[in-house]
Design an enzyme around this catalytic site. Structure first.
Site, PDB file in Angstrom:
ATOM      1  CG  HIS A 147      -1.924  -0.966   1.403  1.00 29.53           C
ATOM      2  ND1 HIS A 147      -2.238  -1.521   2.623  1.00 29.53           N
ATOM      3  CD2 HIS A 147      -2.730  -1.557   0.498  1.00 29.53           C
ATOM      4  CE1 HIS A 147      -3.201  -2.418   2.469  1.00 29.53           C
ATOM      5  NE2 HIS A 147      -3.513  -2.456   1.173  1.00 29.53           N
ATOM      6  NE  ARG A 184      -5.406  -9.558   2.424  1.00 29.65           N
ATOM      7  CZ  ARG A 184      -4.924  -8.495   1.785  1.00 29.65           C
ATOM      8  NH1 ARG A 184      -3.740  -8.011   2.098  1.00 29.65           N
ATOM      9  NH2 ARG A 184      -5.616  -7.930   0.819  1.00 29.65           N
ATOM     10  NE  ARG A 244     -19.904  -1.551   2.964  1.00 28.88           N
ATOM     11  CZ  ARG A 244     -19.613  -1.273   1.706  1.00 28.88           C
ATOM     12  NH1 ARG A 244     -20.110  -0.191   1.170  1.00 28.88           N
ATOM     13  NH2 ARG A 244     -18.871  -2.074   0.992  1.00 28.88           N
ATOM     14  CB  ILE A 260     -12.353   0.403   7.202  1.00 29.95           C
ATOM     15  CG1 ILE A 260     -13.000  -0.896   6.677  1.00 29.95           C
ATOM     16  CG2 ILE A 260     -12.625   0.594   8.690  1.00 29.95           C
ATOM     17  CD1 ILE A 260     -12.429  -2.182   7.268  1.00 29.95           C
ATOM     18  N   GLY A 261     -11.159   3.271   6.775  1.00 27.82           N
ATOM     19  CA  GLY A 261     -10.612   4.513   7.339  1.00 27.82           C
ATOM     20  C   GLY A 261     -11.361   5.750   6.876  1.00 27.82           C
TER      21      GLY A 261
END
Ligand code: AMP
Length: 399
Positions: free
Chosen positions: A180, A241, A285, A332-333
């Protein structure tokens, strides 16, 4: 200048065409089920769409489909491929060979090929993508590769060496690389822009939390540690994961369940995380909904997410020797106000204070900390494609 950004997986191809004069999106799309049957979807920001289930036997045919969508029919945005100045590819694993984005040459392709062993699922597909792209766009069209781990290449050995026999590092290059990186870099750059000053002298944590998640600890604008490792599996709990687990627990389960190495990989990558704990879904969610409806294992999965995030952020604060800014990004962040709230509450002891009204935002760039918070907290939507396009532009302009 128009740049095509592509991300090739073994059976998929995602693309964005970006106008670099305004850094805006011209068109984007996705080829799925390449080599299986095929599905293509292309859209434009003004709402035009093309979709089909034409066979996509390989990446070359998939790129032909992209070409068609960009130059013909409902989603036509350019007259010919000549209008595209360069192509930027996302590459997952650059190992220790590539610390920066580079122009594709035969030597660079050889380097990516040599790294297939370290990222078998990704690098081989990336290489197929580069070759197919050269066939469709012509070898003279500049192509640039941008590596997921490059931003983490500033980590010192104490952060990237695993405490296993050193010979495995020497023989097989087994170490922490991190992933990332393009997202962490984008958010760090954006943070500097928001603050109106360079990150020199600053201690920053970027929390990229999505289906796959990683933290980076950034000092003076350079990564000093990150949570993902040799592969994108290490760190804290993710969608499906497991993140970091006692390694002996894994070999114990492997023996008890008689799992092959491939099945063990599958268990750790696809059956663990939020999905494995909740038994509901890998999608936050769904897990949040189930927890709200009283599902105890879903509640436990959320508890693990908040707790592990807090623990890893705390570890990185210690590694940095303090913290000036915490940035949340990715699915999510950017979108889960409750995840941000829980984690920030856990960090109140070091002076994090957030404004709950401001925190109730989704997918927007917002400073969510209060003016008297000792640490600034931001939501900064990531944009890896734009970062790839910027690198590509810079390299091509300096040819
Ligand atoms: P990414 O891998 O970055 O696309 O992130 C995917 C994750 O973001 C999934 O777990 C989604 O459930 C989560 N996500 C996306 N939108 C929301 C939302 N509004 N609230 C909570 N989680 C979300």
């Amino acid at each position: 200048m128009k740049i095509l950004v592509v991300n090739c997986g073994s059976s998929s191809l995602k693309y964005q065409l970006i106008d670099m004069s305004t850094e805006t999106l011209i068109a984007k799309g996705l080829c799925e089920r390449i080599g299986v049957d095929g599905h293509f979807e292309g859209t434009t920001p003004d709402g035009r769409k093309t979709e089909n289930d034409n066979l996509l036997p390989n990446h070359k045919i998939a790129f032909m489909e992209v070409k068609k969508a960009l130059t013909e029919g409902e989603t036509k945005v350019i007259d010919s491929l000549d209008e595209i100045d360069a192509i930027g590819h996302r590459i997952v694993q650059g190992g220790a060979l590539f610390n920066d984005s580079v122009l594709v040459t035969d030597e660079v392709k050889k380097g990516i090929e040599e790294l297939i062993d370290l990222a078998p699922l990704h690098n081989e597909a990336h290489l197929q993508g580069i070759n197919a792209c050269q066939e469709v766009f012509g070898k003279e069209k500049p192509e640039v590769v941008v590596f997921d781990n490059a931003f983490h290449s500033t980590m010192p050995p104490k952060a990237f060496i695993f405490p296993v026999p050193y010979e495995y590092y020497e023989k097989y290059k087994v170490r922490r690389y991190g992933f990332h990186g393009t997202s962490h870099r984008y958010v760090a750059h954006r943070l500097a822009e928001i603050l109106g000053e360079s990150l020199v002298g600053k201690k920053v944590i970027v929390a990229h939390i999505g289906n796959g998640s990683s933290l980076s600890a950034i000092k003076d604008g350079k990564v000093i540690d990150t949570t993902m490792g040799l592969t994108p599996l290490d760190g804290f709990i993710m969608g499906s994961r497991c993140g970091g687990v006692d390694p002996s627990a894994i070999t114990y389960i492997q023996a008890k369940e008689d799992l092959s190495p491939a099945e063990t990989d599958q268990m750790m990558n696809k059956k663990s995380g939020l999905l494995g704990i909740s038994g509901v879904s890998s999608d936050l969610r769904d897990v949040e909904d189930a927890a709200a409806n009283g599902n105890e294992r879903a509640k436990l999965a959320l508890d693990l997410l908040y707790y592990q995030l807090t623990k890893y952020i705390g570890g990185f604060i210690a590694a940095l020797g303090g913290l000036d800014a915490l940035c949340f990004t990715a699915g999510i962040g950017e979108n889960s106000a409750s995840t941000r709230l829980q984690v920030c509450k856990n960090l109140e002891y070091i002076g994090v204070k957030i404004d709950e009204d401001k925190n109730n935002c989704s997918g927007k760039e917002v400073e969510i900390s209060t003016p008297d918070s000792k640490i600034k907290v931001f939501v900064i939507p990531t944009n890896e494609e734009l970062m790839i396009a910027r690198d590509t532009k810079e390299i091509v302009e300096n040819l």
